[in-house]
Design a protein around this motif. Structure first.
Motif, PDB file in Angstrom:
ATOM      1  N   VAL A 253       0.843  -1.205   0.000  1.00 45.89           N
ATOM      2  CA  VAL A 253       0.000   0.000   0.000  1.00 45.89           C
ATOM      3  C   VAL A 253       0.876   1.253   0.000  1.00 45.89           C
ATOM      4  O   VAL A 253       0.641   2.199  -0.768  1.00 45.89           O
ATOM      5  N   TRP A 254       1.901   1.270   0.865  1.00 43.23           N
ATOM      6  CA  TRP A 254       2.795   2.423   0.940  1.00 43.23           C
ATOM      7  C   TRP A 254       3.471   2.670  -0.415  1.00 43.23           C
ATOM      8  O   TRP A 254       3.549   3.807  -0.881  1.00 43.23           O
ATOM      9  N   ARG A 255       3.905   1.583  -1.063  1.00 43.82           N
ATOM     10  CA  ARG A 255       4.588   1.738  -2.358  1.00 43.82           C
ATOM     11  C   ARG A 255       3.632   2.269  -3.424  1.00 43.82           C
ATOM     12  O   ARG A 255       4.007   3.125  -4.234  1.00 43.82           O
ATOM     13  N   MET A 259       4.092   5.912  -5.748  1.00 40.07           N
ATOM     14  CA  MET A 259       4.513   5.729  -7.141  1.00 40.07           C
ATOM     15  C   MET A 259       3.707   6.608  -8.093  1.00 40.07           C
ATOM     16  O   MET A 259       2.537   6.874  -7.857  1.00 40.07           O
ATOM     17  N   LYS A 260       4.352   7.037  -9.183  1.00 38.30           N
ATOM     18  CA  LYS A 260       3.646   7.818 -10.206  1.00 38.30           C
ATOM     19  C   LYS A 260       2.706   6.919 -11.013  1.00 38.30           C
ATOM     20  O   LYS A 260       1.609   7.315 -11.378  1.00 38.30           O
ATOM     21  N   GLN A 261       3.169   5.709 -11.317  1.00 38.98           N
ATOM     22  CA  GLN A 261       2.351   4.740 -12.056  1.00 38.98           C
ATOM     23  C   GLN A 261       2.205   3.472 -11.219  1.00 38.98           C
ATOM     24  O   GLN A 261       2.926   2.492 -11.426  1.00 38.98           O
ATOM     25  N   PRO A 262       1.287   3.467 -10.249  1.00 38.59           N
ATOM     26  CA  PRO A 262       1.165   2.302  -9.362  1.00 38.59           C
ATOM     27  C   PRO A 262       0.622   1.077 -10.085  1.00 38.59           C
ATOM     28  O   PRO A 262      -0.101   1.196 -11.071  1.00 38.59           O
ATOM     29  N   LEU A 263       0.998  -0.091  -9.592  1.00 40.68           N
ATOM     30  CA  LEU A 263       0.439  -1.346 -10.114  1.00 40.68           C
ATOM     31  C   LEU A 263      -1.066  -1.374  -9.873  1.00 40.68           C
ATOM     32  O   LEU A 263      -1.850  -1.783 -10.720  1.00 40.68           O
ATOM     33  N   MET A 264      -1.469  -0.920  -8.685  1.00 39.99           N
ATOM     34  CA  MET A 264      -2.881  -0.870  -8.309  1.00 39.99           C
ATOM     35  C   MET A 264      -3.163   0.533  -7.750  1.00 39.99           C
ATOM     36  O   MET A 264      -2.652   0.889  -6.695  1.00 39.99           O
ATOM     37  N   ASP A 265      -3.917   1.320  -8.488  1.00 41.38           N
ATOM     38  CA  ASP A 265      -4.143   2.716  -8.098  1.00 41.38           C
ATOM     39  C   ASP A 265      -5.142   2.774  -6.939  1.00 41.38           C
ATOM     40  O   ASP A 265      -6.333   2.495  -7.111  1.00 41.38           O
TER      41      ASP A 265
END
Length: 487
Positions: A253-255, A259-265
């Protein structure tokens, strides 16, 4: 985020919605059939493969665990591969897994086959939901989701009955042999008619996010599943797995948030109706999976029915659920979710309370009526809560919203299955410890019945929590009426 084509592309006549939806629904139907058909075969599998109920449970849990690990990646996959590529890959995994399961000589082989099958389903489920969100305008979405409910629920309804007949006349292998030609037909149909409705953008792959997601969701599910084994909650590996999973999820969740382009927004959690819908789906999945596992065991081991008769007893409820789904979809489009979800949860809670009193003398008609009422209640909750939640999201968050909703459905299903078995085992052991002769078959039957009753009390308690949550539901005013528009 350009993960779907624009509305101008979608409105072109070349996009044939019906063949695309038929391809997805036929595949989904067979996937659901092979998953639920196995539940009624568990007792026969225990004898044929010489395994315990806890070991047999892994045939369901491993399937759900695989989905829990792979479905979170669906938002990324939808952006990296075309609709056709994902559809064909999902069907190939399903076909290979089903062929392996059909020819399984032992439990370990069958377990691997189930994991391969689940890989196909993990690709198909999010693809199906995202496709519907792209192709169907919001004001018609309830009816479309209702039709999906009809197809998807008829599969688990007919699964136990057909499986019971196959087991009685042939063997459990034929559950998979029968599914195989339909999967091949679905693949051929999809290869002919499936069109690309998503734009491939090739976003960067963050392997650390994938690792944290897999360890997180996998650890939590593995921990809960292991709690159903002999040592139960006293086992150190249960708590280590849950703690490791929870820690990995916190890091995940923290990552994602940094992130600018998260794996899961995770911006989806800013939308309150999405969160309420997600929690209600979470409750529903635990209840459904717990009931679908416990009821066949009760009918076969507690009442002494054959697998075929157990399947026949559960058939009316499943068919009723399927038939009610399109009706609930239309009512949702007209009235919104609140006046369906609140009465639906009340019906589910009341039914589970009555189920908690069943015993070896309970009449078949009583079980059929209760199961039918349970399925009607679920149809009033599941689709309206899900569709209302997704409708609140901005269009660019659809793939992430469906990925999160599908992920938590699978995790909830695995947790529900594990807790149901765990509570049933604990209730059974508790009874046997209180009697003078625990080896007496009559006492063992009474102990099993008490375990079943405890499982239904747990499911009822969870439903009551969901009922309180349902009072916070509000109908979403969709602010993006353009069909399939995505920016």
């Amino acid at each position: 985020m350009e993960n779907t084509i624009s509305s101008t592309d979608i409105n072109k006549e070349r996009v044939r919605k019906m063949p695309i939806l038929v391809s997805l629904l036929l595949s989904g139907f067979i996937g659901m059939f092979s998953e639920t058909a196995l539940n009624v075969a568990l007792s026969d599998l225990m004898k044929a493969l010489n395994i315990t109920p806890t070991t047999a449970q892994w045939l369901t849990t491993a399937y759900l665990l695989t989905l829990g690990i792979l479905v979170p990646l669906s938002g990324l996959l939808i952006q990296r591969f075309t609709t056709r590529q994902l559809f064909i890959a999902s069907l190939l995994f399903s076909i290979i897994g089903t062929a392996l399961a059909a020819s399984s000589p032992n439990f370990e082989f069958l377990l691997i086959a189930r994991v391969v099958q689940a890989m196909g389903t993990a690709l198909l489920l999010p693809l199906m939901f995202n496709t519907i969100l792209v192709l169907i305008p919001a004001e018609e979405r309830g009816a479309a989701m209702g039709m999906i409910g009809l197809v998807i629920m008829v599969a688990p309804a007919t699964g136990p009955t057909i499986a019971g007949l196959l087991i009685e006349r042939l063997s459990w292998h034929w559950i998979f042999w029968m599914s195989l030609p339909f999967l091949v037909i679905a693949l051929i149909f999809g290869m002919v008619f499936m069109q690309n409705i998503t734009k491939v953008t090739k976003p960067a792959i963050d392997w650390l996010s994938i690792l944290l997601s897999s360890v997180g969701f996998g650890g939590v599910v593995f921990g809960f599943s292991s709690a159903g084994e002999e040592d139960g909650w006293n086992s150190l590996k249960v708590w280590i797995a849950i703690a490791a999973g929870a820690f990995a999820l916190i890091l995940f969740v923290w990552r994602q948030l940094t992130m600018k382009q998260p794996l899961m927004d995770l911006k989806v959690f800013k939308y309150p109706m999405f969160v309420v819908g997600l929690l209600l789906i979470f409750v529903c999945m635990i209840v459904i999976l717990a009931a679908m596992l416990i009821l066949p065991l009760y009918l076969i081991n507690g009442q002494g029915y054959s697998a075929f008769k157990a399947g026949l007893i559960l058939l009316p409820g499943g068919l009723i659920n399927g038939l009610f789904s399109p009706l609930m979809g239309k009512l949702f489009d007209k009235f919104g979710p609140k006046w369906l979800v609140i009465p639906g949860l009340a019906v589910v809670a009341a039914t589970l309370w009555l189920f908690s009193g069943i015993n070896t003398a309970s009449a078949v008609a009583f079980v059929i009526v209760l199961h039918s009422a349970l399925m009607i209640g679920i149809s009033m909750v599941f689709m309206p809560a899900q569709t209302n939640g997704i409708n609140q999201l901005p269009l660019e968050l659809y793939p992430h919203g469906t990925a999160i909703m599908n992920t938590l459905q699978q995790v909830a299903g695995a947790i529900g299955t594990a807790l149901a078995i765990s509570i049933m085992t604990a209730g059974t052991n508790s009874y046997l410890k209180s009697v003078e002769n625990p080896q007496d078959p009559a006492q063992q039957l009474a102990a099993f019945t008490q375990g079943v009753q405890h499982s239904f009390i747990f499911a009822m308690s969870l439903t009551l929590a969901g009922l309180i949550l349902a009072f916070f539901l509000k109908r979403v005013a969709v602010r993006h009426p353009q069909e399939g528009a995505m920016h």
